[in-house]
Design a protein around this motif. Sequence first.
Motif, short mmCIF file in Angstrom:
data_model
loop_
_atom_site.label_atom_id
_atom_site.label_comp_id
_atom_site.label_asym_id
_atom_site.label_seq_id
_atom_site.Cartn_x
_atom_site.Cartn_y
_atom_site.Cartn_z
N PRO A 109 -3.14 -7.06 -2.72
CA PRO A 109 -3.50 -7.31 -1.32
C PRO A 109 -3.44 -6.04 -0.47
O PRO A 109 -4.29 -5.84 0.40
CB PRO A 109 -2.45 -8.34 -0.86
CG PRO A 109 -1.96 -8.97 -2.12
CD PRO A 109 -2.03 -7.92 -3.17
N GLY A 110 -2.46 -5.17 -0.72
CA GLY A 110 -2.33 -3.95 0.08
C GLY A 110 -3.51 -3.02 -0.10
O GLY A 110 -3.83 -2.23 0.80
N ASP A 111 -4.16 -3.08 -1.25
CA ASP A 111 -5.35 -2.26 -1.49
C ASP A 111 -6.63 -3.08 -1.39
O ASP A 111 -7.72 -2.58 -1.69
CB ASP A 111 -5.27 -1.59 -2.88
CG ASP A 111 -4.13 -0.62 -2.96
OD1 ASP A 111 -3.92 0.12 -1.98
OD2 ASP A 111 -3.42 -0.61 -3.99
N ARG A 112 -6.48 -4.36 -1.04
CA ARG A 112 -7.62 -5.25 -0.84
C ARG A 112 -8.56 -5.21 -2.04
O ARG A 112 -9.79 -5.12 -1.88
CB ARG A 112 -8.36 -4.83 0.43
CG ARG A 112 -8.84 -5.99 1.25
CD ARG A 112 -9.00 -5.58 2.70
NE ARG A 112 -10.16 -6.16 3.32
CZ ARG A 112 -10.28 -6.39 4.63
NH1 ARG A 112 -9.30 -6.11 5.43
NH2 ARG A 112 -11.36 -6.90 5.13
N ALA A 122 -9.36 1.85 -7.35
CA ALA A 122 -8.86 1.00 -6.28
C ALA A 122 -8.97 1.69 -4.92
O ALA A 122 -8.01 1.73 -4.16
CB ALA A 122 -7.41 0.60 -6.58
N THR A 173 -12.06 2.84 -1.64
CA THR A 173 -13.33 2.40 -1.07
C THR A 173 -14.27 3.54 -0.68
O THR A 173 -15.29 3.30 -0.04
CB THR A 173 -13.07 1.54 0.18
OG1 THR A 173 -12.22 2.28 1.06
CG2 THR A 173 -12.40 0.24 -0.20
N ALA A 192 -10.82 -10.26 3.70
CA ALA A 192 -9.83 -11.21 4.19
C ALA A 192 -10.52 -12.50 4.62
O ALA A 192 -11.54 -12.46 5.31
CB ALA A 192 -9.06 -10.61 5.35
N SER A 251 -1.90 -0.73 5.34
CA SER A 251 -2.11 -1.85 4.42
C SER A 251 -2.20 -3.17 5.17
O SER A 251 -3.04 -4.01 4.86
CB SER A 251 -0.99 -1.92 3.37
OG SER A 251 -1.25 -1.04 2.31
N MET A 273 -5.53 -3.37 7.03
CA MET A 273 -6.67 -3.59 6.13
C MET A 273 -6.59 -4.94 5.42
O MET A 273 -7.54 -5.35 4.76
CB MET A 273 -6.76 -2.47 5.09
CG MET A 273 -7.08 -1.10 5.70
SD MET A 273 -8.56 -1.08 6.74
CE MET A 273 -9.83 -1.49 5.54
N GLY A 274 -5.47 -5.63 5.53
CA GLY A 274 -5.31 -6.92 4.85
C GLY A 274 -5.64 -8.12 5.72
O GLY A 274 -5.58 -9.24 5.24
N GLN A 275 -5.98 -7.90 6.99
CA GLN A 275 -6.33 -9.03 7.86
C GLN A 275 -7.82 -8.97 8.18
O GLN A 275 -8.48 -7.99 7.88
CB GLN A 275 -5.41 -9.06 9.10
CG GLN A 275 -5.34 -7.78 9.91
CD GLN A 275 -6.49 -7.61 10.84
OE1 GLN A 275 -6.83 -8.50 11.58
NE2 GLN A 275 -7.14 -6.44 10.79
N PRO A 276 -8.37 -10.06 8.74
CA PRO A 276 -9.83 -10.15 8.80
C PRO A 276 -10.55 -9.20 9.76
O PRO A 276 -11.74 -8.94 9.56
CB PRO A 276 -10.07 -11.61 9.26
CG PRO A 276 -8.83 -12.35 8.94
CD PRO A 276 -7.72 -11.35 9.11
N VAL A 277 -9.89 -8.69 10.78
CA VAL A 277 -10.60 -7.81 11.73
C VAL A 277 -10.63 -6.39 11.17
O VAL A 277 -9.60 -5.72 11.08
CB VAL A 277 -9.91 -7.83 13.11
CG1 VAL A 277 -10.62 -6.86 14.06
CG2 VAL A 277 -9.91 -9.24 13.70
N VAL A 278 -11.81 -5.94 10.78
CA VAL A 278 -11.93 -4.60 10.19
C VAL A 278 -12.03 -3.58 11.33
O VAL A 278 -12.91 -3.69 12.19
CB VAL A 278 -13.18 -4.51 9.29
CG1 VAL A 278 -13.28 -3.12 8.67
CG2 VAL A 278 -13.13 -5.58 8.21
N PRO A 329 -5.59 4.91 -3.47
CA PRO A 329 -5.49 3.54 -2.97
C PRO A 329 -4.61 3.54 -1.72
O PRO A 329 -3.64 4.30 -1.64
CB PRO A 329 -4.80 2.80 -4.14
CG PRO A 329 -5.13 3.62 -5.35
CD PRO A 329 -5.17 5.04 -4.87
N VAL A 330 -4.97 2.71 -0.76
CA VAL A 330 -4.24 2.67 0.52
C VAL A 330 -2.73 2.55 0.30
O VAL A 330 -1.94 3.20 0.99
CB VAL A 330 -4.80 1.52 1.40
CG1 VAL A 330 -3.85 1.19 2.53
CG2 VAL A 330 -6.17 1.91 1.94
N SER A 331 -2.33 1.75 -0.67
CA SER A 331 -0.90 1.53 -0.90
C SER A 331 -0.18 2.77 -1.41
O SER A 331 1.04 2.82 -1.39
CB SER A 331 -0.70 0.37 -1.89
OG SER A 331 -1.19 0.75 -3.18
N ASN A 373 -9.66 4.07 4.44
CA ASN A 373 -10.30 4.27 3.14
C ASN A 373 -9.40 5.00 2.15
O ASN A 373 -9.84 5.36 1.06
CB ASN A 373 -11.61 5.06 3.28
CG ASN A 373 -12.72 4.29 3.96
OD1 ASN A 373 -13.18 4.66 5.02
ND2 ASN A 373 -13.17 3.21 3.35
#
Lengths: 484, 484
Positions: free
Chosen positions: A104-107, A184, A186, A217, B240, B243-248, B345-347, B375
């Motif tokens: 989830p953290g990296d979607r 992983a 974008t 999401a 993280s 980027m994990g919720q719906p509003v980009v 990766p974002v994480s 990104n």
Amino acid sequence: MNNMLPAELATELSVLLGAEGWRTDDGALEANAQDNSWRHQRPAAVALPTSREQVQALVRACRRHRIALVARGAGTGTTGAAVPLEGSIVLSFARMDRILSIRPGDRCAVVEPGVLNGDLQHALSAHGLFWAPDPSSADICSIGGNLACNAGGPRAVKYGTSRDNVLGLVAVTGSGDIIQCGGAYTKDATGYDLTHLLVGSEGTLALIVEATLKLAALPVAQAGLRVLYRDADAAAQAVSRVMGQPVVPTRLEFMDARSLQLLRLNGADVADAGAMLLIEADGDHDTLPYLLQALATAAEGDGMLALDVAMEGAAREKLWAARKALSPALRSVAPGKINEDVVVPVSRIPELVAGVQALAREHDLTIVTFGHAGNGNLHVNILYHPDDADENARAHAALPKIFALTLALEGTLSGEHGIGLAKRDFMAQAFTPETLAAMRAIKAALDPDGILNPGKVLPTAACPRPAAAVTAGSTIDGNHRARP
Amino acid sequence: MNNMLPAELATELSVLLGAEGWRTDDGALEANAQDNSWRHQRPAAVALPTSREQVQALVRACRRHRIALVARGAGTGTTGAAVPLEGSIVLSFARMDRILSIRPGDRCAVVEPGVLNGDLQHALSAHGLFWAPDPSSADICSIGGNLACNAGGPRAVKYGTSRDNVLGLVAVTGSGDIIQCGGAYTKDATGYDLTHLLVGSEGTLALIVEATLKLAALPVAQAGLRVLYRDADAAAQAVSRVMGQPVVPTRLEFMDARSLQLLRLNGADVADAGAMLLIEADGDHDTLPYLLQALATAAEGDGMLALDVAMEGAAREKLWAARKALSPALRSVAPGKINEDVVVPVSRIPELVAGVQALAREHDLTIVTFGHAGNGNLHVNILYHPDDADENARAHAALPKIFALTLALEGTLSGEHGIGLAKRDFMAQAFTPETLAAMRAIKAALDPDGILNPGKVLPTAACPRPAAAVTAGSTIDGNHRARP
């Protein structure tokens, strides 16, 4: 049928894959003989590897013996891409079906190709995430098949197709090499983009053994609009207006007058109109009303007859019920259906719809057009009785004219089904000889002996050095089964 | 320098292109000798074609004579991709700079490669549209260069990179063939995806002569958040969550503690903190407050120190001023800068930032990290005095360790600058030999004589059959010029 394979190869593969992974029994051969194009050809054997190393060993063995290998996901494709060639081995990914990780953290999620789209969505929903591709077969089609054919679905207008939602791949080329590209993340400007090249190549360049998928999401709320128009032209103008303002709809589906007539004949609650748009937005409870308002404003204009707003829940279900009822309704007209998925620029939709209706009249056929208007991707359904030799001939005579019309409107053959066998021979109309030559050169670069799904996607000359099994003379092209 | 070319070729090309299109004068050679990597090598000549037919004739002539052809947009790239080889011909697209059509109804534009990004944006804004890629050089870089290097920019987190925003291409391969793929539509499952393959290939596979670009609608309103965190780890956790919720977010930029120190030293109004995020949303006046609230909620969490909201206009300008001040501020530390654009990766951002600071301590260097966190694409800036031989050596010794760290964190070498010459020799660490072999096979398929920008992107062995001009022994790798 196993005796069609060299004994040495059959022995090697049965040792490699074991009894569960190397099947030559009638049941297995029959279960892997066709896809949803209803073309039918039994393979010589079915291989069900469980690891990338097994896939690699399989490719290398087939390459040594010049035996064709036809990759298969769940067999829901409509073009024959997964239909075996005579004497070929089907490589089924049914046993490579693990979701390797959800991050989830990296979607993103990392999966094996045999995971079913529906199973993945179920696992992702627990994390508030989803993978965008939503073909109508989502519950039963595989991720590998989605990637192989660049599957889409209505949600693609906002969230993109399979190609737009894959970040990285591990694959085995026709050379028998394991390649790895993307990951992983974008954003990527590192070397050639093998990832997107492999998506949509229908198992002809390399076999995907692992995919890193881009996730989105889940929205909190969804709601829709049902808008009726005087004619297809007015509806198509509205599509351009909707796509020209900043709020991107989640779905933007078009139905022509024939679709609406058909729904009414089948008892659906749909008013008489020249065309209908179903427009959906997603967001949260605070923003959704504003998004719907923006979409409704864009949908309004000359030729609009009525606009209904359906917020979540039962009202929204009712709105989409008409769309869902359409496919079964088609069957009430005639048992035969040629379902194409042509694409045109959004501004050319009116000409496509008018041109298709002109062809319907010219060939005395019922043709129903509906689909993903936001992407200019329309399903053109020629309905006919296969047992009526004359109507059958008229239906198949109309098909090339629909492709010619599409290409004349600056469109292309397929938006989400792919090419396979069904549209392969039209590729020479869609591309210049030089462009096809470039595609053939890439095929030869990654599959030098032409063992991966030969004869698919590219017109016959495309197979640079046809595998033995192919030159033996496959008859699958004409080998259609009647639908039940 | 013109005498480095076969006389027959020089005559043919000067007749083909005319006096304005075939330049061998010192001014032209010098003006096309370097890019923003400050590598420097004069070409043998500069060709400035005005049509695809001229490009094709040029490629065919160079192929016959095995002379390398180096495509050039506006020369703003940072990797040496556009730097000529000794004895090569630069193909400048400066005279192919027409916007061929803007199609609001199809949300696309058709352009020649020499159009400047900024000029296109200006023309599009009249239609309420924009093209997503927004590199910092947007005003002066070309669309062809953006596509060749897969340029991105901060807006990519919501709208994607160059590769995500091209629908179709016309290009001339190294074989001298004109190929055409994709078009004015957003969904395509028809044959191999040559379009995305060519994007990011840095002029090594084919020369783009026309592009159909995917456009987006300009948002009505934009606003931003400035959020300070205790440390990079807390900020990365917030990335993280965002980027994990719906509003980009439209932009999601990160600055490390060194960036903030540097800004304060240069008089910027930035509080002391371990890290900062700048988060932007776009929408309309109705929805923007809700979108900002969703982003703010996601940004809040353990380690957050302060959050400021800046709505449109002056407040928003002030918020972004800090980001814009950063590049000039870097120059106040040291005149030399190695600016990489790694992706993780974002994480893994916290590990990257911590690892980079450990390398800075180990090598006694100032390294400033900031960039496009949404990104996972961070600019790692090694600052040094080129005249200080010891510091210079330490800086260049740290660079491979930064790439090794990035790859160990599952990342990759470049998110938006590309590979060119600068990162070419690290490709063998980023990809397996088999994957590089697949890239080389594709290079050989589309450019069989290796005349298109040889020696770029792929490690030296990648040039399947090096062009004559290359084997003559280019010295460009070591030929750096001091920045002014």
